[in-house]
Design an enzyme around this catalytic site. Structure first.
Site, mmCIF file in Angstrom:
data_model
loop_
_atom_site.group_PDB
_atom_site.id
_atom_site.type_symbol
_atom_site.label_atom_id
_atom_site.label_comp_id
_atom_site.label_asym_id
_atom_site.label_seq_id
_atom_site.Cartn_x
_atom_site.Cartn_y
_atom_site.Cartn_z
ATOM 1 N N HIS A 187 -36.283 36.982 -20.904
ATOM 2 C CA HIS A 187 -37.208 38.018 -20.446
ATOM 3 C C HIS A 187 -38.276 38.318 -21.487
ATOM 4 O O HIS A 187 -38.132 38.003 -22.671
ATOM 5 C CB HIS A 187 -36.446 39.293 -20.082
ATOM 6 C CG HIS A 187 -35.714 39.940 -21.231
ATOM 7 N ND1 HIS A 187 -36.315 40.818 -22.094
ATOM 8 C CD2 HIS A 187 -34.417 39.843 -21.635
ATOM 9 C CE1 HIS A 187 -35.448 41.226 -23.002
ATOM 10 N NE2 HIS A 187 -34.279 40.641 -22.740
ATOM 11 N N CYS A 203 -30.797 40.128 -24.452
ATOM 12 C CA CYS A 203 -30.399 38.723 -24.326
ATOM 13 C C CYS A 203 -31.364 37.853 -25.114
ATOM 14 O O CYS A 203 -31.394 37.899 -26.332
ATOM 15 C CB CYS A 203 -30.358 38.336 -22.853
ATOM 16 S SG CYS A 203 -29.086 39.218 -21.914
#
Length: 228
Positions: A187, A203
């Site tokens: 992302h 993440c």
């Protein structure tokens, strides 16, 4: 004119047209490249200013990134493929903080990434099962339990609306394995200072300008391999 004679006439005319163009062909047996040539060199200053300049996307104005303050190895750039994976595969090299999209012809587009606790939680092979532009951020219940102030953004409360302050940034790619959500994400993120570092949570994060480029290169259900 019969069908046969008309066909012969058209073939003859086509042959004459091709012959008239033959002088512009450099060689009768000029080789056809197997894959397009790509420059394997770092981006220039002018290219970096465009790559990391302000971007208007989805109704939001993403500010320019002061790329001069980032280690040049983490700039988006084309490199020789070090992975040997098939073209179209996404590869995350967690220890080196690199993400690759493998191209035909032995090259790859490489991006610098930041890694968080969740970034070390999963490795192996999967697929990009879902992709979303300007996603809502819904921290998992485990994160809300650690940080109760995030309860207003919980799954039950619908998450945080898209925007420049949203931790998922301009794009998110969701990783599944064997039909199950791994909770592992690629992302964007507004915190460009986290690129190349292991940060407290999250993440695999990219600069917003980079994740928009990544999103355009990665197909739905593209394979992904994560190395730890």
């Amino acid at each position: 004119m019969t069908l046969t004679s008309r066909r012969s006439f058209l073939l003859a005319a086509a042959s004459m047209a091709l012959a008239s163009c033959s002088t512009s062909v450099p060689g009768r047996y000029a080789p056809v490249p197997v894959a397009p040539r790509r420059p394997i060199e770092p981006p220039t200053l002018a290219e970096l200013e465009v790559m990391y300049g302000p971007v208007e996307d989805g109704g939001f104005l993403i500010p320019a990134i002061p790329f001069q303050e980032i280690d040049p190895q983490f700039y988006r750039q084309r490199v020789l493929d070090p992975t040997g994976e098939p073209a179209g595969t996404v590869v995350v090299d967690t220890p080196k903080r690199f993400l690759y999209v493998i191209e035909p012809g032995g090259t790859a587009m490489r991006y610098g990434v930041g890694i968080g606790r969740e970034g070390f939680a999963w490795q192996g092979q999967g697929i990009i099962h879902w992709r979303q532009a300007w996603p809502r951020w819904k921290p998992p219940n485990e994160m809300v339990a650690r940080q109760p102030e995030l309860a207003k953004y919980s799954i039950e409360n619908g998450g945080m609306e898209p925007g420049l302050k949203n931790p998922l940034g301009a794009r998110a790619l969701y990783i599944f394995q064997n039909g199950q959500d791994t909770l592992y994400r690629l992302h964007g993120n507004p915190e460009w200072r986290s690129i190349g570092k292991a940060v407290s949570s999250g993440c695999v994060r990219l600069m917003n300008q980079d994740v928009i480029d990544l999103y355009s290169r990665v197909k739905y259900h593209a394979p992904i391999v994560v190395y730890q």
